[in-house]
Design an enzyme around this catalytic site. Structure first.
Site, mmCIF file in Angstrom:
data_model
loop_
_atom_site.group_PDB
_atom_site.id
_atom_site.type_symbol
_atom_site.label_atom_id
_atom_site.label_comp_id
_atom_site.label_asym_id
_atom_site.label_seq_id
_atom_site.Cartn_x
_atom_site.Cartn_y
_atom_site.Cartn_z
ATOM 1 N N ARG A 2 -7.059 -7.686 -10.103
ATOM 2 C CA ARG A 2 -7.851 -9.128 -10.366
ATOM 3 C C ARG A 2 -9.228 -8.744 -10.640
ATOM 4 O O ARG A 2 -9.576 -7.570 -10.565
ATOM 5 C CB ARG A 2 -7.797 -9.999 -8.969
ATOM 6 C CG ARG A 2 -8.672 -9.125 -7.766
ATOM 7 C CD ARG A 2 -8.724 -10.052 -6.724
ATOM 8 N NE ARG A 2 -9.054 -9.405 -5.301
ATOM 9 C CZ ARG A 2 -10.160 -8.815 -5.168
ATOM 10 N NH1 ARG A 2 -11.268 -8.924 -5.855
ATOM 11 N NH2 ARG A 2 -10.516 -8.190 -3.955
ATOM 12 N N LYS A 38 0.737 -1.083 0.033
ATOM 13 C CA LYS A 38 0.160 -0.083 -0.009
ATOM 14 C C LYS A 38 1.025 1.127 0.014
ATOM 15 O O LYS A 38 0.437 2.359 -0.656
ATOM 16 C CB LYS A 38 -0.921 0.012 1.157
ATOM 17 C CG LYS A 38 -2.021 -1.155 1.253
ATOM 18 C CD LYS A 38 -2.961 -1.151 -0.078
ATOM 19 C CE LYS A 38 -3.980 -2.169 -0.202
ATOM 20 N NZ LYS A 38 -3.372 -3.564 -0.469
#
Length: 504
Positions: free
Chosen positions: A293, A118
């Site tokens: 994804r 992150k």
């Protein structure tokens, strides 16, 4: 000629069924992998071949990279689709697939790594001029550094895990006195969940909306966005209801957010389908994270764009160039998705287990069911509680809400508790119907989660379940369990009239 002869689906449940169906339409053979309790699961029965890869625990089956790759090689599969969850965002899995000479149907391992961290993702977004929530781009070394940074930033602040998402390793801190303890708790939780206890700090937004942009990229440098999805109704940072488009964005805001998502994807050479998530508040939007994804909520984008995202994942992985540019894409109508989970929403979302004794799936114009369970199937505690997704499409948001309400009233799942009654309540809620949403929605309308009668819908569903085909149900055989072989060819099962067919 098909793009691939055979694809292995490294997942289970509704997403595995969804991928297998897309492959069949494209003339591509499929291989399902399954754990022991999933031997008779719909995805196992639907595929052309099925391979047993281990016992019930995910760590011994769906998370075993070595067994999945062995299954692909043994069955002659040329590519592996990871679905979502399990190994979908694990860079070592993508690496292992490619090293085995197979094609990973998703982004590269380098892309997964860069967006999975992150703090690294925030640095990259800053460089790409994608707005990020004000805060740090480097992990904190200790609680003292966190206190100093928060004093400068101003309270409230949000501690977040650097290596993961889904609400793990996250703490809202209102004052300096709370921060040391919150730092230690967030770090411990992050270490347990992701194997990395690093946390960072950012400004806390009080009532943001969660809006995400679907992107699609090919291997020729082309990236487009497919509009936004509103995902603000959540519990414990897990989405419950998604819709496309958002009820709040203006055309200019939609264009700006879409352009930012494209820059984000280009910054990591994105290939395939991915999602850039933003927090939106008072006309401003900020990068939250990128999911490398296919998303659970991808069907709402498919219904408003007319594109099959699984098909395009396969096509771009095979080297095809996107045949459309940004200006060619238009959003038509409105779509809503409700996640139907095996949980009791009126008692803290406690998991519910048991046998699916009766399954009645709604139908009619604009109604879609993406499911992964069948009558007779046993629901345990080993896997995600998602049973299926009920999705609708209509000309307007109001019409889509009415259609979803009707479809939810027709949905009957007997044998265990599900989230269906909560979704019925949400569709009737005036704030939802008017588009007044934020990620605090269920906190602000806590009465939605109170136990009690759910209008007449539950009574109607119970009456239907008690009467419908009771004698036929008693006579039905549950789907047979597959033995523990390494590979089983199942082409004849497609035409044998199993009870689940047409209901998944």
């Amino acid at each position: 000629m098909p793009l691939f002869d055979k694809i292995l689906v490294a997942n289970r449940g509704e997403i595995a069924v969804r991928i297998i169906r897309a492959c069949r339409e494209m003339g591509i053979g499929t291989v399902a992998v399954h754990s022991e309790p999933d031997a008779g699961a719909p995805h196992t029965l639907l595929a052309d071949e099925a391979v047993l890869i281990g016992p019930a625990p995910s760590s011994e089956s769906y998370l075993r990279i070595d067994r999945i790759i062995e299954a692909a090689q043994a069955t002659g599969a040329q590519a592996i689709h990871p679905g979502y969850g399990f190994l979908a965002e694990r860079a070592p899995f993508a690496d292992a697939v490619e090293e085995a000479g197979l094609v990973f149907l998703g982004p590269t391992a380098d892309t997964i790594r860069s967006m999975g961290d992150k703090t690294e993702a925030r640095r990259r977004m800053q460089t790409a001029e994608v707005p990020i929530v004000p805060g740090l781009v480097d992990p904190l070394s200790d609680a003292d550094e966190a206190v100093a940074a928060a004093d400068e930033m101003g309270y409230p602040v949000l501690l977040k895990a650097a290596a993961g998402g889904g609400g793990k390793g996250m703490r809202v801190v209102e004052s300096a006195a709370e921060l040391p303890r919150a730092f230690e708790a967030a770090s411990r939780e992050a270490l347990a969940a992701f194997g990395d206890g690093s946390v960072y700090l950012e400004r806390y937004l009080s009532r943001p909306r969660h809006i995400e942009i679907q992107v699609l990229g090919d291997t020729h440098g082309n990236v487009v966005h497919l509009g936004e999805r509103e995902c603000s109704i959540q519990r414990r940072h897990q989405k419950l209801v998604e819709e496309a488009p958002s009820a709040v964005l203006t055309p200019d805001e939609r264009a700006a957010m879409g352009a930012a998502a494209v820059r984000a994807a280009e910054a990591v050479d994105y290939r395939g389908a991915g999602t850039v998530e933003f927090l939106y508040q008072d006309g401003e939007f900020f990068f939250l994270e990128m999911n490398t994804r296919l998303q659970v909520e991808h069907p709402v984008t498919e219904l408003v764009t007319g594109l099959d995202l699984v098909e395009w994942q396969i096509r771009v992985a095979a080297g095809e160039k996107l045949p459309f540019a940004q200006g060619d894409l238009q959003l038509v109508g409105h779509s809503i998705e409700c996640r139907i989970t095996s949980e009791d929403p009126f008692h803290g979302f406690l998991p519910s287990t048991g046998r699916v004794e009766h399954l009645e799936i709604p139908s009619g114009p604009g109604v879609r069911w993406d499911g992964g369970v069948s009558e007779g199937f046993e629901i345990g505690l080993h896997y995600d509680p998602l049973l299926g997704k009920l999705i609708v499409h209509a000309a307007t948001r109001e019409a889509a809400i009415d259609r979803m309400a009707r479809a939810l009233d027709e949905l009957v799942i007997r044998g265990l508790q599900t989230a269906t009654p909560l979704h019925r309540r949400i569709m009737r809620n005036e704030a939802f119907r008017s588009g007044e949403l934020s990620i605090r929605f269920l906190e602000e309308y806590a009465e939605l989660l109170e136990p009690g009668a759910d209008g007449g819908a539950d009574a109607r569903a119970a009456a239907i379940a008690a009467v419908l085909l009771e004698e036929a149900y008693r006579a039905r055989r549950a789907p047979a369990r597959i033995g523990g072989g390494s590979s089983t060819a199942l082409p004849s099962w497609r035409a044998s009239g199993w009870p689940w067919q047409g209901s998944v």
